[in-house]
Enzyme design. Structure first.
Site, PDB file in Angstrom:
ATOM      1  CB  THR A  13      -0.913   0.000   1.251  1.00 32.09           C
ATOM      2  OG1 THR A  13      -1.615  -1.233   1.276  1.00 32.09           O
ATOM      3  CG2 THR A  13      -1.899   1.149   1.236  1.00 32.09           C
ATOM      4  CE  LYS A 104       1.852   1.607  12.087  1.00 30.94           C
ATOM      5  NZ  LYS A 104       1.028   2.014  10.970  1.00 30.94           N
ATOM      6  CB  VAL A 131       2.848   9.697  14.211  1.00 34.32           C
ATOM      7  CG1 VAL A 131       1.747  10.054  15.216  1.00 34.32           C
ATOM      8  CG2 VAL A 131       4.039   9.091  14.930  1.00 34.32           C
ATOM      9  CE  LYS A 204       0.006   4.714  13.915  1.00 33.80           C
ATOM     10  NZ  LYS A 204      -1.385   4.457  13.534  1.00 33.80           N
TER      11      LYS A 204
HETATM   12  N1  LIG Z   1      -1.009   0.916   5.023  1.00 36.90           N
HETATM   13  C1  LIG Z   1      -1.025   2.112   5.603  1.00 36.90           C
HETATM   14  O1  LIG Z   1      -1.962   2.893   5.408  1.00 36.90           O
HETATM   15  C2  LIG Z   1       0.133   2.550   6.459  1.00 36.90           C
HETATM   16  C3  LIG Z   1       0.110   3.844   7.011  1.00 36.90           C
HETATM   17  C4  LIG Z   1       1.197   4.285   7.754  1.00 36.90           C
HETATM   18  C5  LIG Z   1       2.260   3.428   7.980  1.00 36.90           C
HETATM   19  N2  LIG Z   1       2.242   2.154   7.461  1.00 36.90           N
HETATM   20  C6  LIG Z   1       3.418   1.287   7.695  1.00 36.90           C
HETATM   21  O2  LIG Z   1       4.112   1.165   6.455  1.00 36.90           O
HETATM   22  C7  LIG Z   1       4.691  -0.116   6.350  1.00 36.90           C
HETATM   23  C8  LIG Z   1       4.170  -0.793   5.080  1.00 36.90           C
HETATM   24  O3  LIG Z   1       2.778  -0.926   5.166  1.00 36.90           O
HETATM   25  P1  LIG Z   1       1.895  -1.440   3.931  1.00 36.90           P
HETATM   26  O4  LIG Z   1       0.496  -1.291   4.341  1.00 36.90           O
HETATM   27  O5  LIG Z   1       2.370  -0.815   2.687  1.00 36.90           O
HETATM   28  O6  LIG Z   1       2.280  -2.987   3.939  1.00 36.90           O
HETATM   29  P2  LIG Z   1       1.920  -4.064   2.800  1.00 36.90           P
HETATM   30  O7  LIG Z   1       0.852  -3.557   1.911  1.00 36.90           O
HETATM   31  O8  LIG Z   1       1.747  -5.359   3.512  1.00 36.90           O
HETATM   32  O9  LIG Z   1       3.263  -4.139   1.932  1.00 36.90           O
HETATM   33  C9  LIG Z   1       4.464  -4.572   2.459  1.00 36.90           C
HETATM   34  C10 LIG Z   1       5.493  -4.626   1.352  1.00 36.90           C
HETATM   35  O10 LIG Z   1       6.757  -4.930   1.930  1.00 36.90           O
HETATM   36  C11 LIG Z   1       7.357  -6.011   1.212  1.00 36.90           C
HETATM   37  N3  LIG Z   1       8.156  -6.758   2.192  1.00 36.90           N
HETATM   38  C12 LIG Z   1       7.749  -7.274   3.364  1.00 36.90           C
HETATM   39  N4  LIG Z   1       8.794  -7.827   4.012  1.00 36.90           N
HETATM   40  C13 LIG Z   1       9.860  -7.659   3.215  1.00 36.90           C
HETATM   41  C14 LIG Z   1      11.228  -8.018   3.314  1.00 36.90           C
HETATM   42  N5  LIG Z   1      11.687  -8.662   4.363  1.00 36.90           N
HETATM   43  N6  LIG Z   1      12.049  -7.681   2.289  1.00 36.90           N
HETATM   44  C15 LIG Z   1      11.583  -7.031   1.199  1.00 36.90           C
HETATM   45  N7  LIG Z   1      10.301  -6.662   1.043  1.00 36.90           N
HETATM   46  C16 LIG Z   1       9.461  -6.982   2.046  1.00 36.90           C
HETATM   47  C17 LIG Z   1       6.207  -6.799   0.621  1.00 36.90           C
HETATM   48  O11 LIG Z   1       6.711  -7.476  -0.502  1.00 36.90           O
HETATM   49  P3  LIG Z   1       5.801  -8.378  -1.471  1.00 36.90           P
HETATM   50  O12 LIG Z   1       4.938  -7.379  -2.233  1.00 36.90           O
HETATM   51  O13 LIG Z   1       6.759  -9.069  -2.342  1.00 36.90           O
HETATM   52  O14 LIG Z   1       4.988  -9.263  -0.583  1.00 36.90           O
HETATM   53  C18 LIG Z   1       5.216  -5.684   0.277  1.00 36.90           C
HETATM   54  O15 LIG Z   1       5.496  -5.147  -0.992  1.00 36.90           O
HETATM   55  C19 LIG Z   1       4.328  -0.879   7.629  1.00 36.90           C
HETATM   56  O16 LIG Z   1       5.391  -0.781   8.515  1.00 36.90           O
HETATM   57  C20 LIG Z   1       3.113  -0.110   8.131  1.00 36.90           C
HETATM   58  O17 LIG Z   1       2.980  -0.183   9.539  1.00 36.90           O
HETATM   59  C21 LIG Z   1       1.205   1.709   6.703  1.00 36.90           C
END
Ligand SMILES: NC(=O)c1ccc[n+]([C@@H]2O[C@H](COP(=O)([O-])OP(=O)(O)OC[C@H]3O[C@@H](n4cnc5c(N)ncnc54)[C@H](OP(=O)(O)O)[C@@H]3O)[C@@H](O)[C@H]2O)c1
Length: 412
Positions: A13, A104, A131, A204
């Site tokens: 995402t 976070k 945050v 956070k």
């Molecule tokens: N979603 C939100 O709205 C949001 C808001 C603020 C902060 N965050 C934070 O941002 C971070 C990402 O969130 P997200 O929602 O984008 O997560 P997500 O949709 O689950 O995507 C995670 C991505 O990281 C990759 N990945 C996971 N472990 C990995 C590793 N060991 N080596 C290389 N690539 C790896 C995955 O690869 P694959 O595609 O190959 O599986 C995927 O592309 C998290 O820490 C989350 O807490 C998210």
């Protein structure tokens, strides 16, 4: 024209949102930075997934390949877990890159080490997206802390919990049904523990504490509770009494002590968080010169979070010191005094005939739910003695004169 080369770790995402925003806002970035921004590489875990990424971008599962690129200026981390991303960012700093993270959990645990390392290598750290998603709370705090002294910060920092509480109240759903809906809408993970047990908001809060007060409290001394103990009955009764449940993180500093808690509380209509509904987040900062400021907005999602990361990209490329305002404010704060004063509580299970001179009855909402005035110590004694089953603090102003057709409040 010279170019700023960026690697994005993770293409979920957040990572994909950052990638797309760098393309869609290329002109603005070039104009503000005086250089073109280019995504040079993307780190992913699963090479089999099809992704819409330009052919000249290196897509790899091996971080070493990214570090070996002939030019790399910024590493944006948007993956999950805490140890591996920390290692990646450590290496990135040591290779002279600015770093930006949305993670976070990792940053609450390892932020200090990364900030110190970055200072030694004269690079910057951006963590706005850790945050409250798209709300620019970290930059606002940094700006405010130039001269203001922050007294107290409160925040609705977990959109999933706020969504569940809103659904339970508005649609009269059970916690379990509201959680399923949150999962179907993509707000909650398959394992929702981090959200509904308050860990996400806790991380956070620790990050905010470091910015506002220069340090984090001892994690063991922070009360952390999620929303799982809130029943539909409690929500309905509270609503009739003019109160809404909100999951609120709160931090202040008194002398050298940081007071922090993350828990469900009740707020009345005059509280700025009363109308924060659904997945929205909000942060209220109380500081000595400006008074009270509330920022409200999307706490998560592809583009709100990308917005925070992109603003950080500008920030780090202008090479601001991430630690600058933090050290200065450490001695300057004197938050609200937290003594053993009497506060208002919604309490369940306390018998109407219970007589204790230390407790003041304020209102009786139903057979088993009442509002009382007591100190926290007294409330905990009642729970230990099994005189009551659960309790929630009412914060802000509460009008005990509220009358409702369905409930006659016995205001004593
Ligand atoms: N979603 C939100 O709205 C949001 C808001 C603020 C902060 N965050 C934070 O941002 C971070 C990402 O969130 P997200 O929602 O984008 O997560 P997500 O949709 O689950 O995507 C995670 C991505 O990281 C990759 N990945 C996971 N472990 C990995 C590793 N060991 N080596 C290389 N690539 C790896 C995955 O690869 P694959 O595609 O190959 O599986 C995927 O592309 C998290 O820490 C989350 O807490 C998210």
């Amino acid at each position: 024209m010279s170019v700023i080369k960026v690697a994005i770790l993770g293409f979920g995402t957040v990572g994909e949102g950052v990638y797309r925003t760098i393309q869609s806002h290329a002109e603005e970035l070039t104009s503000v930075l005086g250089r073109k921004v280019e995504v040079a590489a993307v780190l992913i875990k699963n090479k089999q997934k099809t992704r819409d990424i330009r052919e000249d971008v290196l897509i790899t599962t091996d971080f070493a390949e990214i570090l070996n690129l002939p030019q790399l200026d910024v590493v944006v981390e948007a993956i999950v877990d805490k140890e591996q991303p920390f290692t990646f960012l450590n290496q990135a700093i040591q290779s002279g890159c600015h770093i930006i993270t949305a993670n976070k959990e990792m940053f609450a645990h390892h932020g200090n080490e990364l900030l110190e390392l970055a200072e030694n290598y004269n690079v910057s750290v951006g963590y706005e997206a850790t945050v409250a998603g798209g709300i620019p709370i970290i930059q606002t705090l940094r700006q405010l802390l130039n001269v203001n002294r922050v007294r107290h910060i409160q925040g609705i920092l977990n959109g999933t919990s706020n969504f569940i509480l809103t659904e339970m109240r508005e649609k009269k759903q059970s916690f379990a049904d509201a959680l399923i809906l949150a999962q179907e809408k993509g707000y909650a993970e398959a394992d929702p523990t981090n959200d509904v047990e308050g860990f996400d908001a806790f991380y956070k809060t620790m990050i905010l504490s470091r910015i506002a007060f220069g340090e984090q409290p001892n994690w063991k001394n922070v009360e952390r509770a999620g929303i799982t103990s809130i029943s539909r009955e409690l929500i309905e009764t509270a609503e009739k009494m003019g109160l809404r449940f909100k999951h609120i993180a709160s931090i202040s500093k008194t002398g050298s002590q940081i007071n922090a808690e993350v828990k469900p509380v009740l707020v009345g209509k005059s509280h700025p968080f009363y109308s924060i509904e659904g997945v929205e987040n909000a942060v209220n900062i109380h500081s000595d010169i400006v008074g009270s400021i509330t920022l409200q907005g999307p706490g998560a999602g592809m583009y709100p979070t990308a917005s925070a990361v992109i603003e950080d990209l500008v920030y780090v490329c202008q090479n601001r010191s991430s630690n600058k305002s933090i050290t200065k404010t450490t001695a300057a704060c004197d938050g609200e005094k937290k003594g053993n004063e009497k506060e208002l509580w919604l309490i369940q299970g306390l018998s109407k005939n219970y007589n204790n001179p230390l407790i003041t009855w304020v209102a009786q909402a139903s057979d088993k739910i009442a509002i009382i005035k007591a100190t926290k110590e007294e409330i905990e004694k009642l729970i230990n003695l099994k005189k009551a089953t659960c309790y929630f603090q009412i914060i802000g102003e509460y009008d005990t004169e509220i009358k409702n057709k369905e409930v006659t409040l016995a205001v004593l």
